[in-house]
Enzyme design. Structure first.
Site, PDB file in Angstrom:
ATOM      1  N   HIS A   1      -4.999   6.949 -13.030  1.00 19.69           N
ATOM      2  CA  HIS A   1      -5.085   7.241 -14.463  1.00 19.69           C
ATOM      3  C   HIS A   1      -4.019   6.430 -15.181  1.00 19.69           C
ATOM      4  O   HIS A   1      -2.944   6.179 -14.629  1.00 19.69           O
ATOM      5  CB  HIS A   1      -4.893   8.736 -14.714  1.00 19.69           C
ATOM      6  CG  HIS A   1      -5.911   9.575 -14.013  1.00 19.69           C
ATOM      7  ND1 HIS A   1      -7.159   9.804 -14.532  1.00 19.69           N
ATOM      8  CD2 HIS A   1      -5.875  10.212 -12.820  1.00 19.69           C
ATOM      9  CE1 HIS A   1      -7.848  10.559 -13.699  1.00 19.69           C
ATOM     10  NE2 HIS A   1      -7.092  10.814 -12.642  1.00 19.69           N
TER      11      HIS A   1
ATOM     12  N   ARG B   1       8.274   6.719   4.517  1.00 19.31           N
ATOM     13  CA  ARG B   1       8.949   5.511   4.981  1.00 19.31           C
ATOM     14  C   ARG B   1       8.800   5.417   6.496  1.00 19.31           C
ATOM     15  O   ARG B   1       8.890   6.414   7.201  1.00 19.31           O
ATOM     16  CB  ARG B   1      10.424   5.542   4.618  1.00 19.31           C
ATOM     17  CG  ARG B   1      10.675   5.629   3.129  1.00 19.31           C
ATOM     18  CD  ARG B   1      12.068   5.167   2.777  1.00 19.31           C
ATOM     19  NE  ARG B   1      12.427   5.441   1.405  1.00 19.31           N
ATOM     20  CZ  ARG B   1      11.926   4.863   0.327  1.00 19.31           C
ATOM     21  NH1 ARG B   1      10.980   3.969   0.455  1.00 19.31           N
ATOM     22  NH2 ARG B   1      12.334   5.172  -0.879  1.00 19.31           N
TER      23      ARG B   1
ATOM     24  N   THR C   1       2.662   6.237  -0.417  1.00 15.35           N
ATOM     25  CA  THR C   1       2.482   5.498  -1.673  1.00 15.35           C
ATOM     26  C   THR C   1       2.260   4.009  -1.470  1.00 15.35           C
ATOM     27  O   THR C   1       1.907   3.313  -2.420  1.00 15.35           O
ATOM     28  CB  THR C   1       3.708   5.691  -2.586  1.00 15.35           C
ATOM     29  OG1 THR C   1       4.873   5.188  -1.911  1.00 15.35           O
ATOM     30  CG2 THR C   1       3.903   7.158  -2.944  1.00 15.35           C
TER      31      THR C   1
ATOM     32  N   GLY D   1      -0.325  17.859   8.658  1.00 18.45           N
ATOM     33  CA  GLY D   1      -0.764  18.779   7.617  1.00 18.45           C
ATOM     34  C   GLY D   1      -0.120  18.484   6.272  1.00 18.45           C
ATOM     35  O   GLY D   1       1.063  18.161   6.188  1.00 18.45           O
TER      36      GLY D   1
ATOM     37  N   ASN E   1      -8.986  18.869  10.134  1.00 13.77           N
ATOM     38  CA  ASN E   1      -8.808  20.304  10.089  1.00 13.77           C
ATOM     39  C   ASN E   1      -9.154  20.818   8.696  1.00 13.77           C
ATOM     40  O   ASN E   1      -9.503  20.043   7.803  1.00 13.77           O
ATOM     41  CB  ASN E   1      -7.367  20.656  10.486  1.00 13.77           C
ATOM     42  CG  ASN E   1      -7.278  21.943  11.267  1.00 13.77           C
ATOM     43  OD1 ASN E   1      -7.926  22.929  10.921  1.00 13.77           O
ATOM     44  ND2 ASN E   1      -6.465  21.937  12.306  1.00 13.77           N
TER      45      ASN E   1
END
Length: 186
Positions: free
Chosen positions: A107, A172, A157, A134, A77
């Protein structure tokens, strides 16, 4: 860069590739807005690894476009950001909600190397039939397994196993998905 080593992003070849992608994506956005059926050719020029029948609605933003593979029948989308410093693989028949970010750059945490402009990157892989709600953010180095769902607004992550529902920040896994739990809507 592609090997994941530290680098400074001032290479003239990279700048040329990035400029081509920006130009083609700008033209794609204009052609899409005007209803031009050939707009998908412009998208394919920016992202050559676009699979058959894949549709990414504008605006689409990439670093290079050359490091992205999108499987057949995948739909994204409006507002996909895919920073493809290294490979991003999106499987077949994925559903990607609006304003999703796939972020491969890394970084340094330490101030001096970061100030010197050093960066690296880790690849992202989405298996087949993945649904990202979204506003999902997928961080560098993450793999999301086949048939998984990531809830809207989640920040992924770490790797998510196949057939998992994951939500939150950090995302999670809250349950395993299988077809036996499907309840048809009336």
């Amino acid at each position: 860069m592609l090997a994941g080593d530290w680098y400074v992003s001032d290479d003239p070849d990279n700048a040329r590739i990035a400029a081509h992608a920006r130009k083609m994506l700008h033209r794609f956005e204009q052609a899409f807005a005007e209803g031009d059926p050939d707009c998908w050719d412009l998208l394919r020029s920016a992202i050559p690894g676009l699979g058959q029948g894949a549709r990414l609605l504008p605006p689409v933003r990439v670093d290079y476009g050359d490091n992205i593979v999108v499987g057949e029948g995948t739909f994204a989308n409006y507002g996909l950001v895919a920073l493809d410093v290294v490979p991003i693989r999106i499987g077949a028949h994925c559903q990607i909600g609006p304003n999703v970010q796939l972020l491969t750059p890394v970084h340094p945490l330490e101030p001096a190397p970061r100030a010197a402009g050093l960066e690296a990157a880790d690849p992202i892989t989405l298996g087949d039939n993945v649904w990202l709600g979204g506003g999902v953010i997928v961080c560098p180095g993450v793999t999301i397994g086949d048939d998984s769902v990531i809830g809207a607004g989640s920040v992924v992550t770490r790797d998510i196993p196949a057939r998992s529902l994951a939500v939150g920040n950090p995302a999670r896994v809250i349950r395993t998905l299988d077809d036996s739990t499907f309840a048809a809507r009336h």
